[in-house]
Design a protein around this motif. Structure first.
Motif, PDB file in Angstrom:
ATOM      1  N   LEU A   9       0.843  -1.188   0.000  1.00 30.89           N
ATOM      2  CA  LEU A   9       0.000   0.000   0.000  1.00 30.89           C
ATOM      3  C   LEU A   9       0.877   1.236   0.000  1.00 30.89           C
ATOM      4  O   LEU A   9       1.645   1.464   0.938  1.00 30.89           O
ATOM      5  N   ILE A  10       0.760   2.010  -1.057  1.00 36.55           N
ATOM      6  CA  ILE A  10       1.546   3.235  -1.220  1.00 36.55           C
ATOM      7  C   ILE A  10       0.689   4.402  -0.753  1.00 36.55           C
ATOM      8  O   ILE A  10      -0.417   4.613  -1.258  1.00 36.55           O
ATOM      9  N   VAL A  11       1.222   5.135   0.227  1.00 40.36           N
ATOM     10  CA  VAL A  11       0.469   6.210   0.868  1.00 40.36           C
ATOM     11  C   VAL A  11       1.184   7.546   0.619  1.00 40.36           C
ATOM     12  O   VAL A  11       2.142   7.876   1.311  1.00 40.36           O
ATOM     13  N   PRO A  12       0.728   8.322  -0.374  1.00 40.31           N
ATOM     14  CA  PRO A  12       1.344   9.605  -0.673  1.00 40.31           C
ATOM     15  C   PRO A  12       1.056  10.671   0.394  1.00 40.31           C
ATOM     16  O   PRO A  12       0.180  10.501   1.240  1.00 40.31           O
ATOM     17  N   GLY A  13       1.773  11.758   0.267  1.00 42.65           N
ATOM     18  CA  GLY A  13       1.578  12.893   1.159  1.00 42.65           C
ATOM     19  C   GLY A  13       0.711  13.968   0.529  1.00 42.65           C
ATOM     20  O   GLY A  13       0.000  13.723  -0.454  1.00 42.65           O
ATOM     21  N   GLY A  18       2.301  12.685  -7.872  1.00 42.29           N
ATOM     22  CA  GLY A  18       1.974  12.769  -9.292  1.00 42.29           C
ATOM     23  C   GLY A  18       2.920  11.991 -10.184  1.00 42.29           C
ATOM     24  O   GLY A  18       3.873  11.345  -9.727  1.00 42.29           O
ATOM     25  N   GLU A  19       2.633  12.071 -11.455  1.00 36.91           N
ATOM     26  CA  GLU A  19       3.428  11.384 -12.465  1.00 36.91           C
ATOM     27  C   GLU A  19       4.895  11.753 -12.308  1.00 36.91           C
ATOM     28  O   GLU A  19       5.242  12.916 -12.140  1.00 36.91           O
ATOM     29  N   GLY A  20       5.747  10.753 -12.329  1.00 31.88           N
ATOM     30  CA  GLY A  20       7.181  10.973 -12.201  1.00 31.88           C
ATOM     31  C   GLY A  20       7.692  10.821 -10.781  1.00 31.88           C
ATOM     32  O   GLY A  20       8.885  10.600 -10.569  1.00 31.88           O
ATOM     33  N   HIS A  21       6.821  10.943  -9.776  1.00 29.38           N
ATOM     34  CA  HIS A  21       7.235  10.762  -8.383  1.00 29.38           C
ATOM     35  C   HIS A  21       7.596   9.291  -8.186  1.00 29.38           C
ATOM     36  O   HIS A  21       6.979   8.411  -8.790  1.00 29.38           O
ATOM     37  N   TRP A  22       8.580   9.029  -7.340  1.00 30.86           N
ATOM     38  CA  TRP A  22       9.003   7.642  -7.133  1.00 30.86           C
ATOM     39  C   TRP A  22       7.854   6.748  -6.677  1.00 30.86           C
ATOM     40  O   TRP A  22       7.787   5.585  -7.075  1.00 30.86           O
ATOM     41  N   GLN A  23       6.913   7.268  -5.875  1.00 27.18           N
ATOM     42  CA  GLN A  23       5.792   6.427  -5.442  1.00 27.18           C
ATOM     43  C   GLN A  23       4.910   6.023  -6.629  1.00 27.18           C
ATOM     44  O   GLN A  23       4.479   4.870  -6.708  1.00 27.18           O
ATOM     45  N   ILE A  67       4.138   1.770   2.279  1.00 25.35           N
ATOM     46  CA  ILE A  67       5.196   2.635   1.755  1.00 25.35           C
ATOM     47  C   ILE A  67       4.620   4.042   1.740  1.00 25.35           C
ATOM     48  O   ILE A  67       3.794   4.378   0.900  1.00 25.35           O
ATOM     49  N   ALA A  68       5.040   4.845   2.722  1.00 28.00           N
ATOM     50  CA  ALA A  68       4.447   6.168   2.889  1.00 28.00           C
ATOM     51  C   ALA A  68       5.484   7.263   2.714  1.00 28.00           C
ATOM     52  O   ALA A  68       6.651   7.097   3.078  1.00 28.00           O
ATOM     53  N   HIS A  69       5.033   8.385   2.178  1.00 27.28           N
ATOM     54  CA  HIS A  69       5.873   9.560   1.986  1.00 27.28           C
ATOM     55  C   HIS A  69       5.231  10.763   2.651  1.00 27.28           C
ATOM     56  O   HIS A  69       4.015  10.959   2.567  1.00 27.28           O
ATOM     57  N   SER A  70       6.037  11.550   3.330  1.00 27.84           N
ATOM     58  CA  SER A  70       5.640  12.827   3.901  1.00 27.84           C
ATOM     59  C   SER A  70       4.393  12.696   4.786  1.00 27.84           C
ATOM     60  O   SER A  70       4.377  11.897   5.707  1.00 27.84           O
TER      61      SER A  70
END
Length: 183
Positions: A9-13, A18-23, A67-70
């Motif tokens: 589970l990828i959890v953005p900030g 968006g497109e191009g971000h490693w997540q 997998i979380a960012h920010s």
């Protein structure tokens, strides 16, 4: 543990990844990965964001790796009490934002404070940069220690996003693979 054996589970900030971000790239590359969507990427509320993370964990059919960012990191940590016991097997937390003390964060993000400091019921890595504009390295390391997580020193990497030159971020993917191998 292999990626085929779990739900990633990828959890953005804030703002999403968006497109191009490693997540976003990892979500496309890892066959068992999916992005945890939020109703509003730009006006987050703790209840809504944590609820979406908890819902995604509850719907998983296999063990979960987060997998979380920010701000996604904070949403995950705050959602832990809502997770079914034993479902989350590990987490990679990247660029934890200090919603309590960082001077340059918007007020709507401060609504996520205070951040729980209870030990996590699963292994975790906290990847922290020494030049993250939203969290001093020592604060990220302090939170990681409280959570029982290991800190990974990312050096002078900014916020580990597109703006800091981390599009595909292969080093992170290698770190994830090593972490999962030990689970």
């Amino acid at each position: 543990m292999k990626t085929a054996d779990c739900d990633i589970l990828i959890v953005p900030g804030l703002g999403g990844s968006g497109e191009g971000h490693w997540q976003a790239r990892w979500a496309d590359r890892l066959p068992t990965a999916r992005v945890v969507s939020q109703d509003d990427w730009h006006v987050p509320t703790p209840e809504a964001w944590c609820g979406k993370v908890a819902e995604a964990v509850a719907q998983a059919t296999r063990p979960v790796i987060l997998i979380a960012h920010s701000l996604g990191v904070v949403a995950c940590v705050e959602a832990v009490p809502l997770f079914p016991e034993g479902v989350v097997r590990g987490a990679l937390f990247v660029a934890f934002p200090d919603v309590e003390e960082a001077p340059n964060l918007p007020d709507l993000v401060r609504a996520f404070a205070p951040v729980p400091r209870d030990p996590l019921p699963f292994p975790a890595l906290v990847v922290a940069s020494r030049t993250d504009p939203h969290c001093a390295y020592d604060r990220a390391d302090d939170f990681a220690h409280a959570w029982g997580a290991l800190t990974v020193d990312a050096g002078e990497s900014g916020q580990i996003n597109i703006a800091s030159g981390h599009g595909p971020w292969p080093e992170g993917l290698m770190r994830l693979a090593g972490f999962m191998k030990g689970l």
